[in-house]
Scaffold this active site. Structure first.
Site, short mmCIF file in Angstrom:
data_model
loop_
_atom_site.label_atom_id
_atom_site.label_comp_id
_atom_site.label_asym_id
_atom_site.label_seq_id
_atom_site.Cartn_x
_atom_site.Cartn_y
_atom_site.Cartn_z
N GLU A 279 0.82 -1.22 0.00
CA GLU A 279 0.00 0.00 0.00
C GLU A 279 0.85 1.26 0.00
O GLU A 279 0.40 2.31 -0.44
CB GLU A 279 -0.93 0.02 1.22
CG GLU A 279 -2.28 -0.59 0.93
CD GLU A 279 -3.31 -0.38 2.04
OE1 GLU A 279 -3.00 0.21 3.08
OE2 GLU A 279 -4.45 -0.84 1.84
N HIS A 300 8.77 -26.42 -1.91
CA HIS A 300 8.16 -27.53 -2.64
C HIS A 300 7.01 -27.06 -3.51
O HIS A 300 6.23 -27.88 -4.01
CB HIS A 300 7.71 -28.61 -1.65
CG HIS A 300 8.86 -29.18 -0.87
ND1 HIS A 300 9.48 -30.37 -1.20
CD2 HIS A 300 9.55 -28.67 0.19
CE1 HIS A 300 10.47 -30.60 -0.36
NE2 HIS A 300 10.55 -29.58 0.49
N LYS A 414 -14.18 0.31 -3.53
CA LYS A 414 -15.23 0.68 -2.58
C LYS A 414 -16.34 1.47 -3.28
O LYS A 414 -17.52 1.22 -3.06
CB LYS A 414 -14.65 1.55 -1.45
CG LYS A 414 -13.73 0.82 -0.52
CD LYS A 414 -13.35 1.72 0.64
CE LYS A 414 -12.20 1.15 1.42
NZ LYS A 414 -11.59 2.11 2.33
#
Ligand code: PA5
Length: 425
Positions: A279, A300, A414
């Site tokens: 951010e 792995h 948003k």
């Protein structure tokens, strides 16, 4: 004193020393800019001196408040998202036993109906308190969870509910503050000048961490040691060096950083770091992509890609050198599983050799490695680590030429979501 340290021996071989000296000089100037509070986002620099300026009185108030809650609750439900939960989650996960029973449950960090429903079912026959955290006081995920859990609390505890709710928000306004004042809930403030992802050392992190039974004074003390070390007067300090290494590598085309650990209990420290750097730096079409991997597990899965995929990534490895000396491999009379060569070695020794072998292989494969050594994992070293990353991130963002304290891009989803849900603006 247990101090964390930085090792750049496997980093600078990928960059020439003149570049590094130049960028280190810039890092030091940016660090000074932070101290002078004259750079971009200067209104959000409250975190810079939090460790040295947190009053004892606040720590005592937090300890007394959680003590009271613990008397009548089996669980504290901590509601928050992003910077309003990751610091607490990181610390509590790092310090808790893997198979112990936790007295903290996190909520409000997703929109999963199943998660919230199962939580309400689980809490039906338990005693609980709620700590809701939102700086803006209007973030949807925590607000929705708080509404649902508040209803459950009122059903169980009636007008005694208010003794079980703590609100942590900005001191000036917003829906959450209004709700808290109206209902008489206990309020802790998030300072105006501390952004969410830099707030672990405010009540945002300290209240849940104290409730979980960990030492918030040690956490602050560790951060204070790093605050003092990070002064621009101490040129070439750890945050300046880390910010320099990242930016030198970025300029050479290494645009993905993988934060790796060999300690699964640090998984949420990695997620906290990922939010901090993601951010703070990912804007204006710039920024190193912050990825995370836990070794040896992910050797792995991602190991192949790291070893031989595109050469645009570097690793920052956190290694915990603590030697718990709890399990040693024993000799067996017949070596069916061919593990007798490990006789007498502890699991930590095996892990350490995996770490050394992996660093060597990845560096040989063209992946620069930055190494952060932890002498052990406790409140004091975590405090150092949090502050180290915060300070590094701010310096690094300034070198990159972005404002590391805003997050304008988070608003886009948003706006769409609220429009789709029919919210009137
Ligand atoms: O770092 C940030 O500022 C964000 O990640 C916020 O912490 C997150 O969006 C939650 O915001 P709020 O605390 O206002 O609910």
């Amino acid at each position: 004193m247990e101090l964390i340290s930085l090792n750049l021996e496997h980093t600078y071989k990928f960059a020439d020393s003149q570049d590094c000296d130049q960028v280190l000089q810039i890092a030091n100037e940016k660090n000074l800019l932070l101290e002078q509070k004259t750079g971009p986002g200067r209104e959000f620099l409250g975190w810079l001196n939090l460790p040295s300026q947190t009053p004892k009185q606040l720590l005592n108030e937090i300890k007394q408040t959680v003590e009271k809650l613990r008397e009548n609750s089996d669980y504290l439900i901590v509601i928050g998202i992003g910077g309003s939960y990751l610091g607490a989650k990181a610390t509590i996960s790092a310090l808790s036993q893997f198979f112990g029973k936790s007295n903290i449950i996190f909520a409000g960090f997703n929109l999963s109906e199943k998660y919230l429903y199962e939580l309400t079912q689980f809490l039906n026959d338990k005693d609980f308190s709620i700590c809701v955290i939102s700086k803006s006081g209007k973030t949807l995920e925590p607000a929705v969870s708080f509404r649902v859990l508040r209803e459950l609390a009122y059903k169980k505890y009636g007008n005694k509910t208010k003794e079980r709710i703590i609100v942590i928000t900005n001191p000036h306004g917003g829906d959450l503050l209004n709700l808290a004042k109206h209902n008489g809930y206990k309020i802790f403030s998030i300072p105006d000048d501390v952004g969410g992802r830099y707030s672990v050392l405010t009540p945002v992190g300290l209240v849940p961490i104290a409730y979980a039974g960990f030492d918030i004074e040690q956490l602050i003390d560790g951060a204070r040691v790093m605050e003092i070390h990070s002064s621009s007067a101490n040129k070439g300090n750890m945050p300046e060096l880390y910010a320099t290494a990242r930016n030198v590598l970025y300029s050479k085309g290494f645009n993905i950083e993988i934060l790796t650990t060999y300690s699964p209990e640090l998984a949420y420290v990695q997620r906290w770091w990922q939010q901090l750097f993601g951010e703070s730096e990912g804007k204006d079409n710039k920024g190193i992509f912050p990825a995370i991997a836990t070794f040896t597990t992910d050797l792995h899965s991602l190991g192949q890609y790291i070893q031989q995929g595109p050469r645009n990534m570097f690793e920052t490895v956190i290694f915990n050198h603590e030697k718990p000396d709890l399990i040693q491999i024993k000799q067996e009379p017949v070596d069916y599983d061919e593990l007798n060569f490990l006789t007498g070695k502890t699991i930590q020794e095996i892990n350490e050799n995996a770490f050394l072998g992996t660093v060597q292989a990845h560096v040989d494969g063209g992946v620069p490695n930055i190494i952060i050594n932890l002498p052990k994992i406790n409140e004091f070293t975590l405090g150092q680590l949090f502050y180290f990353f915060e300070r590094s991130c701010a310096i690094s963002g300034y070198i990159l030429g972005v404002n590391p304290f805003d997050q304008p891009g988070v608003e886009a989803y948003k706006c769409n979501m609220f429009r789709l849900l029919g919210k009137k603006s």
